[in-house]
Enzyme design. Structure first.
Site, PDB file in Angstrom:
ATOM      1  N   ASP A 293      29.191   4.170  35.055  1.00 19.30           N
ATOM      2  CA  ASP A 293      28.593   4.021  36.393  1.00 19.30           C
ATOM      3  C   ASP A 293      27.392   3.068  36.307  1.00 19.30           C
ATOM      4  OD1 ASP A 293      27.976   4.381  39.031  1.00 19.30           O
ATOM      5  OD2 ASP A 293      27.396   6.489  38.848  1.00 19.30           O
ATOM      6  N   LYS A 295      26.785   0.315  37.980  1.00 19.79           N
ATOM      7  CA  LYS A 295      26.346  -0.225  39.267  1.00 19.79           C
ATOM      8  C   LYS A 295      25.809  -1.654  39.120  1.00 19.79           C
ATOM      9  CE  LYS A 295      25.246   4.210  41.481  1.00 19.79           C
ATOM     10  NZ  LYS A 295      25.408   5.234  40.446  1.00 19.79           N
ATOM     11  N   ASP A 298      24.337  -8.012  40.371  1.00 20.34           N
ATOM     12  CA  ASP A 298      23.612  -9.255  40.108  1.00 20.34           C
ATOM     13  C   ASP A 298      24.497 -10.478  40.375  1.00 20.34           C
ATOM     14  OD1 ASP A 298      21.575 -11.004  39.109  1.00 20.34           O
ATOM     15  OD2 ASP A 298      20.860  -9.335  37.865  1.00 20.34           O
TER      16      ASP A 298
HETATM   17  P1  5BU Z   1      25.533  15.220  40.944  1.00 15.62           P
HETATM   18  O1  5BU Z   1      24.892  15.975  39.834  1.00 15.62           O
HETATM   19  O2  5BU Z   1      26.920  15.823  41.343  1.00 15.62           O
HETATM   20  O3  5BU Z   1      24.623  15.071  42.103  1.00 15.62           O
HETATM   21  O4  5BU Z   1      25.822  13.784  40.320  1.00 15.62           O
HETATM   22  C1  5BU Z   1      26.407  12.754  41.053  1.00 15.62           C
HETATM   23  C2  5BU Z   1      26.645  11.549  40.186  1.00 15.62           C
HETATM   24  O5  5BU Z   1      27.253  10.536  40.978  1.00 15.62           O
HETATM   25  C3  5BU Z   1      25.392  10.943  39.612  1.00 15.62           C
HETATM   26  O6  5BU Z   1      25.714  10.413  38.339  1.00 15.62           O
HETATM   27  C4  5BU Z   1      25.044   9.809  40.546  1.00 15.62           C
HETATM   28  O7  5BU Z   1      24.407   8.749  39.877  1.00 15.62           O
HETATM   29  C5  5BU Z   1      26.402   9.389  41.048  1.00 15.62           C
HETATM   30  N1  5BU Z   1      26.403   8.891  42.423  1.00 15.62           N
HETATM   31  C6  5BU Z   1      26.011   9.641  43.495  1.00 15.62           C
HETATM   32  O8  5BU Z   1      25.639  10.776  43.359  1.00 15.62           O
HETATM   33  N2  5BU Z   1      26.047   9.101  44.743  1.00 15.62           N
HETATM   34  C7  5BU Z   1      26.443   7.837  44.991  1.00 15.62           C
HETATM   35  O9  5BU Z   1      26.479   7.412  46.139  1.00 15.62           O
HETATM   36  C8  5BU Z   1      26.850   7.073  43.861  1.00 15.62           C
HETATM   37  C9  5BU Z   1      26.825   7.623  42.615  1.00 15.62           C
HETATM   38 BR1  5BU Z   1      27.422   5.360  44.141  1.00 15.62          BR
END
Ligand code: 5BU
Length: 455
Positions: A293, A295, A298
């Site tokens: 992830d 992201k 750039d």
């Molecule tokens: P959580 O612990 O279920 O809240 O983790 C969610 C993961 O998904 C976390 O690694 C975030 O960086 C990732 N994420 C997110 O929560 N929301 C988004 O919109 C995106 C990524 Br894009």
């Protein structure tokens, strides 16, 4: 002694304005000639007692616990519990904080047979939500009784999932009695019947992974879909743990239940080449893919360097990576044009789950204008945004026990994400890795997604 008479009870519902006739605009914007809200019964204890008697005649002998769907059915369940001496449970509606509050209050043991009580069934959504939560606590749903079925398809939807809903009254039986007793005019009677006919809620069509795999343009996307189909899991574990050991130990516990793992490799304090080897080996053993992830956000040239160079050398081990499209089409095209043996599939981030995210409709529509043109693109990460078939929708912000954190994250339940947001893949972080027993917790998520017939 409470007297029970269907006709007088139904007429009283009109008298106490639980059932109203007129010209109402529903939340959906649709006009309705009838309005039903049974919450007002709490102000009429005799009617509540009468209602309880109606319920009691239907209760199966097997029942060990009674639970009302919050909030309207709570006093109803209480009345039945007092009259029958069957113990009651309360399922919380509000957000649960980690480890501090139970989702179900009251005494019970796993396998206890529950009577679930609901006031009105429309789509069946709140009943389904309550069923999932009670079942995830080990309770068995033995019987479901509702006061009034709006006959808009909710009970059929539950039936398709294996739950029989018994209703004391249906909206058509209600208005028939009111019409025969001269309480409503013939025109109104027919208007309501027509309204029921025109308001059928169609069950969302959930895209089958097997079918999608046949038309998906990207080989990694096809692989992901085939794994999801084979393992009957569209769960992606987001492992935001910070040491190699923690990540690998966690994956050993949940690996068999996921179709992919999502990492933030830059938070792993002891990242090494050996970690990557072990990660790939455990992914192979349990048959899941790896998403980094990262992201990317750039200019094209920098993104290629970030993908291939540095200590992480992401492209050499990740099956998929996330990428923002903020830098525009040329940056995406730069990756597509990159001629290399090992290139991860791309998952653009279209819409974020966090409170106040700047990914508004204008932004999302702009992403849509070019993202589908590139065969490296698998689909997108989003919430409400609709991804065109056969591209794939990935949704983070999924949690069975919490509505959000104190840092802007917002959660939905797995069922909501599949059935309402129509997402193909669910990304779950703390819901799994923050659990003391992730191997037990994942079963709850699997039960929830499998109840949605997604394969
Ligand atoms: P959580 O612990 O279920 O809240 O983790 C969610 C993961 O998904 C976390 O690694 C975030 O960086 C990732 N994420 C997110 O929560 N929301 C988004 O919109 C995106 C990524 Br894009």
């Amino acid at each position: 002694m409470v007297m029970n008479n269907t006709s007088s009870f139904l007429k009283s519902l009109v008298d106490i304005e639980c059932v109203k006739f007129g010209d109402f605009t529903l939340k959906s914007g649709k006009k309705s000639p009838i309005y039903i809200d049974l919450r007002n019964i709490v102000s009429y204890p005799k009617m509540l007692a009468e209602l309880s008697v109606f319920f009691e005649t239907h209760i199966s002998k097997e029942i060990q616990r009674i639970c009302g769907v919050p909030y309207a059915a709570l006093p109803m369940a209480t009345a039945v519990s007092i009259n029958t001496n069957l113990p009651m449970l309360i399922k919380r509606k509000e957000a649960k904080n980690y480890g501090t509050k139970k989702i179900v209050e009251g005494e019970f043991k796993k396998g206890d047979k529950v009577l679930l009580i609901e006031d009105v069934i429309t789509s069946g959504e709140s009943l389904l939500e309550t069923i999932t939560e009670l079942e995830s606590e080990g309770l068995a749903i033995e019987q479901i009784l509702v006061v009034l079925d709006r006959e808009q398809g909710g009970s059929d939807r539950l039936k398709a999932k294996g739950y029989e809903v018994q209703s004391l009254f249906t909206i058509s039986s209600l208005i028939k009695i009111l019409f025969e007793d001269g309480k409503i005019e013939e025109k109104l009677y027919h208007d309501v019947l027509n309204f029921i006919h025109d308001s059928q809620i169609t069950t969302p069509v959930v895209k089958s992974k097997k079918k999608l795999a046949k038309t998906h343009p990207n080989a990694i996307g096809q692989q992901l879909l085939n794994i999801a189909h084979a393992k009957k899991s569209n769960l992606i574990a987001s492992v935001d743990l910070t040491t190699s050991k923690e990540v690998l130990d966690f994956l050993a516990k949940v690996g068999s239940g996921i179709c992919a793992v999502k990492l933030h490799v830059d938070i792993i304090t002891d990242f090494s080449h050996d970690f990557v080897l072990e990660l790939r080996s455990i992914a192979q053993k349990h048959n899941f893919l790896i998403i980094e992830d990262r992201k990317f956000a750039d200019i094209g040239n920098t993104q290629l360097l970030q993908l291939s160079k540095g200590i992480y050398s992401i492209a050499s081990w990740a099956d998929m990576v996330t990428i923002h499209l903020i830098a525009g089409e040329a940056s995406l095209k730069a990756i597509q044009d990159w001629d290399t043996d090992k290139k991860p599939g791309l998952i653009p981030i279209i819409e974020m789950s966090s409170q106040g995210a700047l990914t508004d409709k204008h932004y999302m529509d702009n992403c849509k204008k070019f993202m589908y043109k590139y065969s490296d693109v698998l689909g997108g990460v989003c919430q409400t945004f609709e991804i065109d078939t056969p591209f794939l929708k990935f949704t983070p912000g999924v949690n069975l026990a919490s509505k959000g954190d104190d840092k802007g994250q917002q959660y939905n339940t797995p069922e909501f994400v599949i059935e309402t947001l129509r997402s193909d893949f669910l990304i779950i972080g703390r819901g799994l890795y923050a659990s003391t027993q992730p191997e037990v917790e994942i079963e709850k998520y699997l039960a929830a997604v499998r109840s949605c017939d997604i394969y």
